[in-house]
Design a protein around this motif. Structure first.
Motif, mmCIF file in Angstrom:
data_model
loop_
_atom_site.group_PDB
_atom_site.id
_atom_site.type_symbol
_atom_site.label_atom_id
_atom_site.label_comp_id
_atom_site.label_asym_id
_atom_site.label_seq_id
_atom_site.Cartn_x
_atom_site.Cartn_y
_atom_site.Cartn_z
ATOM 1 N N LEU A 181 0.869 -1.176 0.000
ATOM 2 C CA LEU A 181 0.000 0.000 0.000
ATOM 3 C C LEU A 181 0.909 1.231 0.000
ATOM 4 C CD1 LEU A 181 -2.779 -1.076 2.537
ATOM 5 C CD2 LEU A 181 -2.725 -1.335 0.059
ATOM 6 N N LYS A 182 1.279 1.657 -1.186
ATOM 7 C CA LYS A 182 2.300 2.699 -1.332
ATOM 8 C C LYS A 182 1.718 4.097 -1.463
ATOM 9 C CE LYS A 182 5.670 -0.367 -3.530
ATOM 10 N NZ LYS A 182 6.514 -0.613 -4.709
ATOM 11 N N GLY A 183 0.404 4.208 -1.274
ATOM 12 C CA GLY A 183 -0.207 5.515 -1.418
ATOM 13 C C GLY A 183 0.016 6.389 -0.208
ATOM 14 N N ALA A 184 -0.942 7.256 0.039
ATOM 15 C CA ALA A 184 -0.821 8.227 1.125
ATOM 16 C C ALA A 184 -0.666 7.533 2.477
ATOM 17 C CB ALA A 184 -2.036 9.143 1.139
ATOM 18 N N VAL A 185 0.024 8.200 3.385
ATOM 19 C CA VAL A 185 0.240 7.693 4.742
ATOM 20 C C VAL A 185 -0.237 8.762 5.719
ATOM 21 C CG1 VAL A 185 1.922 6.835 6.389
ATOM 22 C CG2 VAL A 185 2.252 6.425 3.957
ATOM 23 N N PHE A 186 -1.034 8.353 6.712
ATOM 24 C CA PHE A 186 -1.521 9.278 7.722
ATOM 25 C C PHE A 186 -1.272 8.689 9.103
ATOM 26 C CE2 PHE A 186 -4.388 9.643 4.039
ATOM 27 C CZ PHE A 186 -4.106 10.948 3.661
ATOM 28 N N TYR A 187 -1.093 9.572 10.067
ATOM 29 C CA TYR A 187 -0.897 9.150 11.451
ATOM 30 C C TYR A 187 -1.905 9.864 12.339
ATOM 31 C CZ TYR A 187 3.736 7.809 9.696
ATOM 32 O OH TYR A 187 4.757 7.270 8.971
ATOM 33 N N ASP A 188 -2.385 9.175 13.325
ATOM 34 C CA ASP A 188 -3.130 9.809 14.403
ATOM 35 C C ASP A 188 -2.990 8.915 15.615
ATOM 36 O OD1 ASP A 188 -4.842 11.047 16.167
ATOM 37 O OD2 ASP A 188 -6.179 11.737 14.575
ATOM 38 N N LEU A 189 -2.007 9.227 16.434
ATOM 39 C CA LEU A 189 -1.668 8.353 17.548
ATOM 40 C C LEU A 189 -2.583 8.527 18.749
ATOM 41 C CD1 LEU A 189 1.153 8.827 15.854
ATOM 42 C CD2 LEU A 189 1.995 7.389 17.705
ATOM 43 N N ARG A 190 -3.681 9.290 18.573
ATOM 44 C CA ARG A 190 -4.659 9.421 19.648
ATOM 45 C C ARG A 190 -6.066 9.054 19.216
ATOM 46 N NH1 ARG A 190 -5.585 14.448 21.581
ATOM 47 N NH2 ARG A 190 -6.304 13.623 23.562
#
Length: 573
Positions: A154-163
């Motif tokens: 899955l080489k598309g967009a990467v997002f983070y939300d650690l909460r």
């Protein structure tokens, strides 16, 4: 003899009881003191931590689910602001006075800054939605798959939300960018793509619970929980899939060699070409007549030199009737050639600071540096909001030397001399003051209200922070061992040349294509959204006179150290 022994035994029993009583009293007093200190800390949480810097946070906490203190809606300037001694008018605004004033203000500024930087305001990144939207956007669970961060499927967009990461959050973010699948890992990371991972894993290996949704599976250690990113059901709001017109450009000599994918379609439309390229996971859709090409910005096709749009006709595919020119559009797909980042594998021998006055674009510069070098940047502070959105160096101790450089707003002699070298980022003080005031009241990506600008806090803020802007530069020029001075305005105008200088200063070699990828993702998630301020002038003439004198002082100091002076656009004439 027996009588004496009995007396001793009686005495010891009394002592034992006394010790037990004292121990119990000590524990009770300690508990009361602990409760009192906890209450005091909670009360101070809304005012800010008094310490000079954030302590390192253990990696396994992640601050997930922890209530973080919030500052009041209308915080006052710290006590003592009005008590600062002003020198005689003839002595103000010189380098010596500014350095002296800087040391007087430093503790005041730190308390205020740390209170503000610890505020976990939400960053409006792409795809970030409240947890309540999760239920209205569920797709099919495709299974648990292996996840290799070096060779991602899955080489598309990467997002983070650690909460607050949820399945729906990730699905919606991927669907808005025209991806078919959404994969979640480590309970907080979201990956998008159009092809399922090849290697399946046992279902029980995806055991991490989503940070923002109990009972939902969000992957695991090197494992992805993959869901389909389906269209929202009938009645839900439509997806926001922005296709951005980049301009009219001269077509490269050999389009098939330049672009990896192509399509010839009668009656070709922009939507058709964009959808085709999005499914192929390319960020550019290039149209020439009935021909559609997909690819990336490269040295052959850098998008640096556009031409008159009339050569391509209007912004539709049918008007681009072949020839030497083509229409270029940005698809919703993210350019992923520069999104991989990691910590340094060995400790850095050179300790580098990324120093700036608050509001000078330090976070944006970190975004550029991380994507250009592929290494995380650190921070002298800890900003939970930035960490939760992917700046993983925020949680690493700032002296670990595992990051390529360390963000700091400090300007004391001791703090400066701890670094071997520094990139000194300078921005127009008028813009910096407004940006920091916006951040103070509306977070990293918001705008302060008219009420904030018209309050007493704004003139107090300018009076305190304008001198800090000047003294920050002066002290780094005085005590910095090896400096690269970068002007925010020049970085924005000539991104690749200036970014090359910064990367070379950091002793990292990068490819031209990676720099072009950074340019293609130049804004990242750091463009302010929402209602902008109305067209009004927040600076009074008195404020302008004060700031202009500081500008002239800094300009003279830069030239005195054989650096180029401040950009002409904000040097008063």
């Amino acid at each position: 003899m027996a009588k004496a022994f009995f007396r001793l035994q009686k005495f010891l029993r009394r002592i034992q009881f006394l010790l037990f009583f004292l121990t119990a009293a000590y524990l009770m007093a300690g508990s009361l003191l602990l409760l009192q200190r906890t209450r005091l800390v909670l009360q101070q949480g809304s005012r800010g931590a008094p310490g000079n810097q954030a302590l390192p946070v253990p990696e396994d906490t992640g601050r997930a689910g922890m209530p973080e203190p919030r500052s009041p809606q209308n915080p006052r300037l710290p006590a003592g602001t009005d008590a600062l001694q002003e020198p005689a008018p003839g002595q103000q605004h010189g380098p010596r006075w500014l350095v002296s004033r800087n040391s007087e203000l430093r503790q005041l500024r730190r308390r205020w800054f740390h209170r503000l930087s610890s505020d976990p305001e939400p960053l409006q990144t792409a795809g970030s939605k409240a947890v309540k939207h999760t239920a209205e956007h569920k797709g099919t669970y495709m299974g648990c798959f292996t996840h290799d961060s070096r060779e991602r499927t899955l080489k598309g967009a990467v997002f983070y939300d650690l909460r607050k990461m949820t399945v729906g959050h990730c699905q919606e973010a991927c669907a808005e960018r025209a991806y078919s699948y959404a994969g979640l890992a480590f309970g907080a990371e979201c990956y998008c793509g159009n092809t399922l991972p090849a290697a399946a894993a046992a279902a029980e290996e995806c055991s991490s619970e989503c940070k923002g949704e109990r009972g939902s599976v969000c992957g695991g250690l090197n494992r992805l929980s993959v869901y389909s990113a389906q269209q929202p059901r009938a009645g839900a709001r439509p997806l926001r899939r922005n296709v951005i017109y980049r301009g009219c450009f001269r077509a490269p000599e050999n389009l098939t060699d330049t672009f990896p994918a192509s399509l010839i379609q009668p009656n070709l439309t922009v939507e058709m070409c964009s959808e085709f390229c999005s499914k192929k996971e390319f960020p550019l859709a290039v149209i020439r007549g009935q021909e559609c090409y997909c690819g990336y910005p490269t040295r052959r096709f850098s998008l640096r030199e556009g031409t008159d749009g009339r050569r391509c006709g209007s912004h539709n595919a049918s008007s681009a009737a072949g020839g030497d020119y083509c229409l270029v559009y940005q698809t919703p797909v993210q350019d992923t050639r520069c999104t991989d980042r990691k910590f340094l594998t060995t400790k850095s021998k050179v300790f580098v600071a990324l120093s700036s006055f608050p509001g000078a674009g330090n976070t944006w510069a970190r975004h550029l540096i991380e994507h250009a070098t592929g290494y995380y940047t650190g921070s002298y502070y800890f900003d939970g909001a930035l960490y939760n959105k992917g700046f993983k160096g925020e949680k690493d101790h700032w002296r670990s030397r595992r990051t390529i450089c360390v963000k700091t707003h400090e300007s004391g002699k001791t703090e400066i001399e701890m670094f071997d070298s520094a990139i000194l980022l300078i921005r127009n003080p008028y813009k910096s003051l407004m940006a920091e005031f916006n951040r103070k009241y509306a977070g990293h990506l918001g705008y302060a209200t008219d009420r904030n600008w018209k309050s007493k806090e704004w003139p107090d803020f300018v009076n305190s922070y304008a001198s800090w802007w000047a003294s920050h530069v002066l002290e780094w020029l005085k005590y910095g061992k090896r400096l690269l001075v970068v002007h925010y305005e020049e970085l924005k105008q000539s991104l690749i040349p200036k970014l090359k200088e910064m990367v070379e200063f950091l002793n990292v070699t990068v490819t031209e294509d990676r720099l072009l990828c950074v340019e293609n993702n130049r804004d990242g998630n750091f463009k302010r959204s929402g209602a902008k301020q109305k067209n009004f002038e927040p600076f009074t003439q008195e404020m302008k006179d004060l700031i202009n004198r500081y500008i002239l002082t800094v300009d003279e100091a830069l030239k005195g150290r054989n650096f180029s002076g401040l950009p002409r656009e904000y040097v008063p004439r």
